[in-house]
Write an enzyme that holds these catalytic residues in place. Structure first.
Site, short mmCIF file in Angstrom:
data_model
loop_
_atom_site.label_atom_id
_atom_site.label_comp_id
_atom_site.label_asym_id
_atom_site.label_seq_id
_atom_site.Cartn_x
_atom_site.Cartn_y
_atom_site.Cartn_z
N GLU A 1 53.45 -52.89 -33.38
CA GLU A 1 53.35 -54.05 -32.48
C GLU A 1 52.39 -53.81 -31.30
O GLU A 1 52.80 -53.85 -30.15
CB GLU A 1 54.72 -54.39 -31.91
CG GLU A 1 55.78 -54.62 -32.95
CD GLU A 1 57.18 -54.79 -32.35
OE1 GLU A 1 57.94 -55.58 -32.91
OE2 GLU A 1 57.49 -54.13 -31.34
N PRO A 2 51.13 -53.55 -31.56
CA PRO A 2 50.21 -53.33 -30.43
C PRO A 2 49.88 -54.62 -29.68
O PRO A 2 49.69 -55.66 -30.30
CB PRO A 2 48.95 -52.78 -31.11
CG PRO A 2 49.00 -53.34 -32.50
CD PRO A 2 50.44 -53.50 -32.86
N CYS B 1 48.11 -62.99 1.32
CA CYS B 1 48.67 -62.56 2.59
C CYS B 1 49.60 -61.36 2.40
O CYS B 1 50.80 -61.42 2.72
CB CYS B 1 49.43 -63.71 3.23
SG CYS B 1 48.39 -65.15 3.45
C1 LIG Z 1 55.65 -54.96 -24.80
C2 LIG Z 1 56.05 -54.68 -26.19
C3 LIG Z 1 55.09 -54.36 -27.14
C4 LIG Z 1 53.63 -54.23 -26.82
O1 LIG Z 1 53.37 -53.19 -25.94
P1 LIG Z 1 51.85 -52.77 -25.64
O2 LIG Z 1 51.99 -51.70 -24.64
O3 LIG Z 1 51.18 -53.98 -25.10
O4 LIG Z 1 51.27 -52.34 -26.94
C5 LIG Z 1 55.51 -54.18 -28.44
N1 LIG Z 1 56.82 -54.29 -28.79
C6 LIG Z 1 57.77 -54.58 -27.89
C7 LIG Z 1 59.17 -54.70 -28.33
C8 LIG Z 1 57.43 -54.79 -26.56
O5 LIG Z 1 58.38 -55.07 -25.67
#
Ligand SMILES: *Cc1c(COP(=O)(O)O)cnc(C)c1O
Length: 505
Positions: A344-345, A432
């Site tokens: 999940e990038p 501010c």
């Molecule tokens: C935020 C998140 C990601 C992505 O993280 P990156 O640092 O943007 O790659 C993937 N999976 C889950 C569950 C997340 O919370």
């Protein structure tokens, strides 16, 4: 020929560049004086960013002067070809590394990093899937028309309405975060005569930081089901195991597999590999104990990018290879078929595709005592050093990360080149708050003046997404540039937008 005479990126060797800038004792240790203040240092910039013959920055063949003219500043400028290339690179290199293990990898782009319908289209066209974490993000997915089966829903506190929306959209997976939620999702699906497709988010006790990871037995955070023993009150059962057993037995649940996400902005693959091994071992044990098959394993996101020249992100192929090695050998040792792997990038796809374009306004220089590293000697001697404050027309409302996480960024003069010596500068916003810093420390040419344009790279992820209307500033638009043309993919807010929700006195 020197680099300052040569405005083209990579057009000449940076070694011959100007050397008139002196390192400031006020600069942090990691920040060195660039050989050429006009150079676009790798790997901070999107692929098509370069300097035109006139010295001004261009992206996708469009100059920043033209972008400012058409769209104003501040502006998020996204290199569409670069986004597509990075998305494709993740998909291709993980597919290649895992081909012999599980036939390839499903790559879910983490929408929370930056999401709009155009991005969903690109993600789909490049063969990726989409991660969401709220009803609003699901609404964007639905508007973009992506097939529900290619979408995942996360969140530690999903509402019934969000779960129902996920079931209506026939999502490919709901990543369940707790035992409570498992029961709710199961009941909602069962009442519809359906089975929700569920992954269980586990906390494997691996926390990755930028340069190292720590492994702990217990989890003290809001996300996920702990794998540590006896966390549910049932002797010997972890919350993770109790959830597996409950999911396997629930008529409203189809248990697809397990999920973990160990952190963000991670450079070394070791943490991912350790988490993969832990989850695989647990998966194998659960399959045997409960006579079930879990066909999928998601190893989350968190791959790091460069925000400053000292950050050294690994190519996707290198991380993929390290993770594949562990999954291959662990599966073999356990005697199981590897589940289908997914990742999940977010940041690593969109982060470096975008720079923020600002216009410079007020400038001032303060003189500061040398920091304590000099043993206070300079302070005693009343020796002070200059720090230049360069104010831009945005700030913490379009980039909250410096305030939130102490994040470092970099910047260059974008509207022209300069042969002036560098000055240690601090790029600040117009809010501010004295903490309203965009780039804490950067060497900028000493002749930077009001009306110049500055570009801050690496603002594609978690900047627009975290933007606010603090001080009633209108949120900037996002423009996608490709092959010589620029189009707004999210328009900037107007004063009318800002006043729209004010119901009147
Ligand atoms: C935020 C998140 C990601 C992505 O993280 P990156 O640092 O943007 O790659 C993937 N999976 C889950 C569950 C997340 O919370």
């Amino acid at each position: 020929m020197t680099c300052s005479a040569c405005p083209r990126r990579n057009g000449c060797s940076p070694v011959t560049a100007q050397d008139t800038t002196n390192a400031s004792p006020l600069a942090p240790e990691w920040l060195s004086v660039p050989k050429d203040l006009n150079a676009l240092q790798e790997p901070l910039w999107a692929k098509t960013v370069e300097r035109n013959d006139d010295g001004g920055l261009a992206v996708g063949g469009v100059s920043v002067a033209a972008l400012k003219e058409q769209f104003g500043t501040p502006l998020f400028v996204l290199d569409e070809a670069d986004f597509r290339a990075r998305a494709r690179a993740f998909k291709d290199s993980f597919d290649a590394a895992f081909a012999d293990i599980c036939g390839g990898v499903d790559v879910y782009y983490a929408g929370k990093s930056f999401l709009c319908t155009a991005v969903v289209k690109w993600v789909e066209e490049e063969g990726l899937r989409l991660d969401t974490a709220s009803g609003g993000e699901l609404a964007v997915a639905a508007r973009a028309g992506i097939a529900g089966e290619r979408v995942a829903l996360h969140g530690n506190n999903k509402s019934d309405a969000e779960v129902t929306r996920a079931l209506d959209m026939k999502l490919g997976r709901i990543v369940v975060d707790s035992l409570d939620e498992l029961v709710r999702v199961g009941a909602l699906a069962e009442a519809r005569g359906e089975q929700a497709k569920v992954m269980l988010r586990l906390t494997p006790g691996v926390h990755a930081h930028t340069h190292e990871f720590i492994a702990t037995a217990h989890e003290d955070q809001k996300f996920g089901l702990s794998m540590a023993g006896d966390t549910t009150g049932q002797a010997g059962l972890s919350a993770a195991e109790e959830a597996v057993a409950a999911a396997a037995a629930h008529p409203g649940i189809e248990l697809l597999g397990l999920h973990c996400h160990i952190g963000s902005q991670i450079f070394e693959p070791d943490g991912f590999a350790l988490a993969a091994e832990k989850l695989l071992r647990f998966l194998a044990a659960m399959q045997e104990k409960y006579s079930i098959t879990m066909p999928e394993l998601d190893l989350g996101g968190g791959y790091g990018i460069a925000y400053t020249p000292v950050d050294t992100p690994r190519p996707a192929a290198e991380i993929a290879a390290a993770m594949a090695d562990v999954v291959r050998s662990t599966s073999a040792e356990l005697g199981i078929d590897s589940p289908r792997i997914s990742i999940e990038p977010g940041r690593a796809i969109v982060g470096s595709t975008t720079f923020t374009l600002y216009e410079v306004g007020t400038l001032k220089t303060v003189r500061v005592d040398a920091p304590a590293v000099s043993g206070g000697r300079d302070a005693d001697n009343n020796v002070t050093y200059p720090r230049r404050y360069v104010s831009v027309d945005g700030g913490m409302s379009d980039n909250a990360r410096p305030v939130l996480y102490d994040a470092d960024y970099s910047a260059v003069l974008a509207s022209r080149t300069s042969s002036a010596a560098g000055q240690l500068s601090r790029v600040v916003g117009k809010h501010c708050e004295s903490g309203d810093i965009v780039v804490r420390d950067v060497y900028l040419p000493g002749d930077v003046a009001a009306g110049d344009l500055l570009a801050v790279p690496g603002t594609g992820a978690y900047c627009w997404a975290l933007s606010s209307n603090y001080n009633y500033l209108a949120r900037p638009g996002v423009v996608a540039v490709r092959d010589g043309s620029a189009r707004l993919i999210v328009r900037g807010e107007t004063e009318e937008d800002l006043l729209n929700r004010d119901m009147g006195a």
